[in-house]
Each structure stands twice: as structure tokens, then as C-alpha cells.
Design a protein around this motif. Structure first.
Motif, PDB file in Angstrom:
ATOM      1  N   ARG A 175       0.816  -1.198   0.000  1.00 51.23           N
ATOM      2  CA  ARG A 175       0.000   0.000   0.000  1.00 51.23           C
ATOM      3  C   ARG A 175       0.852   1.251   0.000  1.00 51.23           C
ATOM      4  NH1 ARG A 175      -4.652  -1.319   4.543  1.00 51.23           N
ATOM      5  NH2 ARG A 175      -5.672  -2.998   3.417  1.00 51.23           N
ATOM      6  N   ASP A 176       0.265   2.306  -0.519  1.00 56.41           N
ATOM      7  CA  ASP A 176       0.862   3.628  -0.392  1.00 56.41           C
ATOM      8  C   ASP A 176       0.242   4.259   0.844  1.00 56.41           C
ATOM      9  OD1 ASP A 176       1.628   6.233  -0.458  1.00 56.41           O
ATOM     10  OD2 ASP A 176       0.952   6.638  -2.494  1.00 56.41           O
ATOM     11  N   PRO A 177       0.975   4.299   1.974  1.00 55.21           N
ATOM     12  CA  PRO A 177       0.386   4.790   3.231  1.00 55.21           C
ATOM     13  C   PRO A 177      -0.172   6.204   3.128  1.00 55.21           C
ATOM     14  CG  PRO A 177       2.500   3.735   3.626  1.00 55.21           C
ATOM     15  CD  PRO A 177       2.374   3.883   2.142  1.00 55.21           C
ATOM     16  N   SER A 178       0.354   7.005   2.211  1.00 51.61           N
ATOM     17  CA  SER A 178      -0.109   8.376   2.102  1.00 51.61           C
ATOM     18  C   SER A 178      -1.562   8.448   1.643  1.00 51.61           C
ATOM     19  CB  SER A 178       0.780   9.153   1.128  1.00 51.61           C
ATOM     20  OG  SER A 178       0.628   8.669  -0.196  1.00 51.61           O
ATOM     21  N   ARG A 179      -2.061   7.383   1.023  1.00 49.60           N
ATOM     22  CA  ARG A 179      -3.439   7.387   0.525  1.00 49.60           C
ATOM     23  C   ARG A 179      -4.412   6.714   1.477  1.00 49.60           C
ATOM     24  NH1 ARG A 179      -3.029   6.117  -5.979  1.00 49.60           N
ATOM     25  NH2 ARG A 179      -1.525   7.754  -6.492  1.00 49.60           N
ATOM     26  N   ASP A 180      -3.901   5.946   2.405  1.00 46.77           N
ATOM     27  CA  ASP A 180      -4.791   5.166   3.262  1.00 46.77           C
ATOM     28  C   ASP A 180      -5.763   6.039   4.053  1.00 46.77           C
ATOM     29  OD1 ASP A 180      -3.724   2.851   2.363  1.00 46.77           O
ATOM     30  OD2 ASP A 180      -2.643   2.343   4.190  1.00 46.77           O
ATOM     31  N   GLY A 181      -5.252   7.108   4.648  1.00 48.15           N
ATOM     32  CA  GLY A 181      -6.121   7.968   5.450  1.00 48.15           C
ATOM     33  C   GLY A 181      -7.216   8.608   4.621  1.00 48.15           C
ATOM     34  N   VAL A 182      -6.878   9.039   3.407  1.00 47.16           N
ATOM     35  CA  VAL A 182      -7.859   9.662   2.515  1.00 47.16           C
ATOM     36  C   VAL A 182      -8.935   8.650   2.133  1.00 47.16           C
ATOM     37  CG1 VAL A 182      -8.183  10.678   0.233  1.00 47.16           C
ATOM     38  CG2 VAL A 182      -6.220  11.346   1.626  1.00 47.16           C
ATOM     39  N   ILE A 183      -8.521   7.443   1.829  1.00 45.57           N
ATOM     40  CA  ILE A 183      -9.478   6.410   1.418  1.00 45.57           C
ATOM     41  C   ILE A 183     -10.386   6.031   2.579  1.00 45.57           C
ATOM     42  CG2 ILE A 183      -9.707   4.030   0.639  1.00 45.57           C
ATOM     43  CD1 ILE A 183      -7.049   4.460  -0.896  1.00 45.57           C
ATOM     44  N   ARG A 184      -9.819   5.852   3.752  1.00 46.09           N
ATOM     45  CA  ARG A 184     -10.638   5.462   4.907  1.00 46.09           C
ATOM     46  C   ARG A 184     -11.627   6.563   5.272  1.00 46.09           C
ATOM     47  NH1 ARG A 184      -8.723   0.741   6.679  1.00 46.09           N
ATOM     48  NH2 ARG A 184      -6.530   0.248   6.255  1.00 46.09           N
ATOM     49  N   ALA A 185     -11.206   7.806   5.170  1.00 49.13           N
ATOM     50  CA  ALA A 185     -12.120   8.917   5.446  1.00 49.13           C
ATOM     51  C   ALA A 185     -13.270   8.914   4.446  1.00 49.13           C
ATOM     52  CB  ALA A 185     -11.367  10.249   5.398  1.00 49.13           C
ATOM     53  N   ALA A 186     -12.963   8.613   3.189  1.00 48.55           N
ATOM     54  CA  ALA A 186     -14.007   8.555   2.169  1.00 48.55           C
ATOM     55  C   ALA A 186     -14.984   7.418   2.460  1.00 48.55           C
ATOM     56  CB  ALA A 186     -13.368   8.362   0.796  1.00 48.55           C
ATOM     57  N   ILE A 187     -14.475   6.279   2.887  1.00 46.62           N
ATOM     58  CA  ILE A 187     -15.341   5.145   3.217  1.00 46.62           C
ATOM     59  C   ILE A 187     -16.288   5.508   4.353  1.00 46.62           C
ATOM     60  CG2 ILE A 187     -15.357   2.800   4.156  1.00 46.62           C
ATOM     61  CD1 ILE A 187     -12.595   2.443   2.714  1.00 46.62           C
ATOM     62  N   LEU A 188     -15.778   6.155   5.388  1.00 44.50           N
ATOM     63  CA  LEU A 188     -16.631   6.542   6.511  1.00 44.50           C
ATOM     64  C   LEU A 188     -17.711   7.524   6.067  1.00 44.50           C
ATOM     65  CD1 LEU A 188     -14.051   6.967   9.434  1.00 44.50           C
ATOM     66  CD2 LEU A 188     -15.566   5.033   8.981  1.00 44.50           C
ATOM     67  N   ARG A 189     -17.339   8.484   5.230  1.00 42.17           N
ATOM     68  CA  ARG A 189     -18.341   9.452   4.754  1.00 42.17           C
ATOM     69  C   ARG A 189     -19.442   8.753   3.963  1.00 42.17           C
ATOM     70  NH1 ARG A 189     -13.687  12.575   3.619  1.00 42.17           N
ATOM     71  NH2 ARG A 189     -13.811  12.073   1.385  1.00 42.17           N
ATOM     72  N   LEU A 190     -19.054   7.843   3.099  1.00 41.86           N
ATOM     73  CA  LEU A 190     -20.047   7.157   2.289  1.00 41.86           C
ATOM     74  C   LEU A 190     -20.925   6.230   3.122  1.00 41.86           C
ATOM     75  CD1 LEU A 190     -17.954   6.348  -0.901  1.00 41.86           C
ATOM     76  CD2 LEU A 190     -19.915   7.881  -0.749  1.00 41.86           C
ATOM     77  N   LEU A 191     -20.334   5.549   4.095  1.00 40.63           N
ATOM     78  CA  LEU A 191     -21.145   4.702   4.973  1.00 40.63           C
ATOM     79  C   LEU A 191     -22.191   5.538   5.695  1.00 40.63           C
ATOM     80  CD1 LEU A 191     -18.472   2.305   6.510  1.00 40.63           C
ATOM     81  CD2 LEU A 191     -20.389   1.646   5.039  1.00 40.63           C
ATOM     82  N   ALA A 192     -21.794   6.709   6.163  1.00 43.76           N
ATOM     83  CA  ALA A 192     -22.734   7.587   6.858  1.00 43.76           C
ATOM     84  C   ALA A 192     -23.803   8.116   5.912  1.00 43.76           C
ATOM     85  CB  ALA A 192     -21.981   8.746   7.507  1.00 43.76           C
ATOM     86  N   ASP A 193     -23.422   8.404   4.665  1.00 38.63           N
ATOM     87  CA  ASP A 193     -24.346   9.032   3.716  1.00 38.63           C
ATOM     88  C   ASP A 193     -25.299   8.037   3.058  1.00 38.63           C
ATOM     89  OD1 ASP A 193     -23.208  11.475   4.249  1.00 38.63           O
ATOM     90  OD2 ASP A 193     -21.969  11.520   2.435  1.00 38.63           O
ATOM     91  N   VAL A 194     -24.773   6.883   2.627  1.00 36.75           N
ATOM     92  CA  VAL A 194     -25.599   5.973   1.834  1.00 36.75           C
ATOM     93  C   VAL A 194     -25.776   4.602   2.462  1.00 36.75           C
ATOM     94  CG1 VAL A 194     -24.845   7.157  -0.250  1.00 36.75           C
ATOM     95  CG2 VAL A 194     -23.679   5.057   0.420  1.00 36.75           C
ATOM     96  N   GLY A 195     -24.996   4.286   3.505  1.00 33.30           N
ATOM     97  CA  GLY A 195     -25.109   2.984   4.133  1.00 33.30           C
ATOM     98  C   GLY A 195     -24.328   1.904   3.406  1.00 33.30           C
ATOM     99  N   TYR A 196     -24.265   0.733   4.034  1.00 37.22           N
ATOM    100  CA  TYR A 196     -23.474  -0.364   3.487  1.00 37.22           C
ATOM    101  C   TYR A 196     -24.062  -0.890   2.181  1.00 37.22           C
ATOM    102  CZ  TYR A 196     -21.153  -4.922   3.202  1.00 37.22           C
ATOM    103  OH  TYR A 196     -20.437  -6.018   2.789  1.00 37.22           O
TER     104      TYR A 196
END
Length: 204
Positions: free
Chosen positions: A19-40
Motif C-alpha cells: 500500500r501507499d500509506p499516504s493514501r490510506d487515510g484519505v481512502i478510509r475517510a471517504a469510506i466513513l463518509r459514504l457509509l454515513a451518507d448511503v449505508g453499506y
């Protein structure tokens, strides 16, 4: 709730490439936003890539399926947010840990968790990731706090397994999940002073 090893140290990448660690935080933040917005149910791998501003290949290299993606994200929740306090007193440590819990439930992690609660019973892997991830992090933090309090003589060995110990987060969780009322530090302080500390003193 020292922090447990990070996911990068504890688990290999699911996709087979480093993995490119520099992208992990951005991706995880995006996943959390989408889970909150649209659900699993409505979340897709392509939507995560778009929300994170990365190529689809970046997502698919890390995770083979949507479940892998969400399980991995859940497993890492709270690892960087929660650390064992050390104020010199149990009351001070409890105040800090309760304030941190308030911060978590009011942030992206809390919003994503709310969206997942109805999904977990139908997806055992998600529930297991939640138990082994954030619940383990919080339990580890509390265990460290109890160890310090026992060493100072503020509680006995049995307290950590008592109903009184469970009360520390119970009212905050109830208010957060069921009432729709605000969960803030003032409420946490009220719970600490009127419920938690009297129970601690009653069993000292």
C-alpha cells in the motif's frame, strides 16, 4: 482506548501489492463518509474511489470485495483516536476518556457506526470486525486505566468487572443511539459526577 498496532503493521494488504500509506487515510475517510451518507447496501467500490479522488485500481489493489473494504476499515476504527489517559487520578482519567468517547460518537466514526448497526446482524464478518477492532481498542484502554487506578489504590481488582464499570459508557451510548438528544462534554461530565463517581466510591 499505548494504541494497538496499526492495520498496516498488523495485517497484510488484501490486494497483494504494498500500500501507499499516504493514501490510506484519505481512502478510509471517504469510506466513513459514504457509509454515513448511503449505508453499506448502497456503497460501491467505484464510489469510494470517486469520493477519495483516487483511481479505481488503487481501491481494487487494496480490497477484493466491498465486504473486505468495510471490514478492514471497521477493524481500524478508533486506533489512532483513543489512547489511555494518565492524569494521576481515576476521576481525571475517566473524564478524559469520556470526552474522547463523545468526540468519537459525534465524528465520522460515530456516523458510520450508526449506519452499520442495522447491517451487522446480517453480515457476521462486519460484526466480528467491530468486536475485534473498536471494541477491543476501547477495552484495552479501559484495562490500562483500571491497572493504574488499582496501583493507586483507588479501586479494587473486582471493580473492572462490575456493573458499575459498565455504567461509564452506558448512558452516553443510550442517549446517542436512542434519544436523539445531544451528546456533549457537558453531558459526559454530568454522568461522571452524578452516576459514575458515586458508584466508584461506593465500591472503593
Amino acid at each position: 482506548m499505548a494504541a494497538l498496532p496499526t492495520a498496516e503493521a498488523a495485517r497484510p494488504s488484501r490486494g497483494g501489492r504494498p500500500r501507499d500509506p499516504s493514501r490510506d487515510g484519505v481512502i478510509r475517510a471517504a469510506i466513513l463518509r459514504l457509509l454515513a451518507d448511503v449505508g453499506y447496501g448502497a456503497l460501491t467500490m467505484d464510489a469510494v474511489a470517486a469520493e477519495a479522488g483516487v483511481g479505481k485500481a488503487t481501491i481494487y489493489r487494496r480490497w477484493r470485495t466491498k465486504q473486505d473494504l468495510v471490514v478492514d476499515t471497521i477493524a481500524d476504527l478508533n486506533r489512532d483516536e483513543v489512547h489511555s489517559p494518565d492524569t494521576g487520578s481515576l476521576e481525571g482519567d475517566l473524564r478524559q476518556i469520556m470526552h474522547r468517547f463523545v468526540g468519537v460518537v459525534n465524528g465520522p466514526t460515530g456516523a458510520a457506526t450508526l449506519s452499520l448497526l442495522s447491517t451487522m446482524p446480517r453480515h457476521p464478518a462486519l460484526a466480528e470486525a467491530f468486536r475485534n477492532g473498536p471494541l477491543t481498542v476501547w477495552n484495552h484502554t479501559f484495562e490500562q486505566m483500571w491497572d493504574k487506578a488499582e496501583a493507586r489504590g483507588e479501586i479494587g481488582p473486582a471493580f473492572r468487572h462490575s456493573v458499575a464499570a459498565e455504567s461509564i459508557s452506558a448512558l452516553i451510548v443510550q442517549r446517542w443511539l436512542l434519544t436523539g438528544l445531544p451528546v456533549d462534554e457537558a453531558y459526559a461530565d454530568e454522568v461522571l459526577q452524578t452516576v459514575v463517581m458515586p458508584l466508584v466510591r461506593s465500591q472503593a
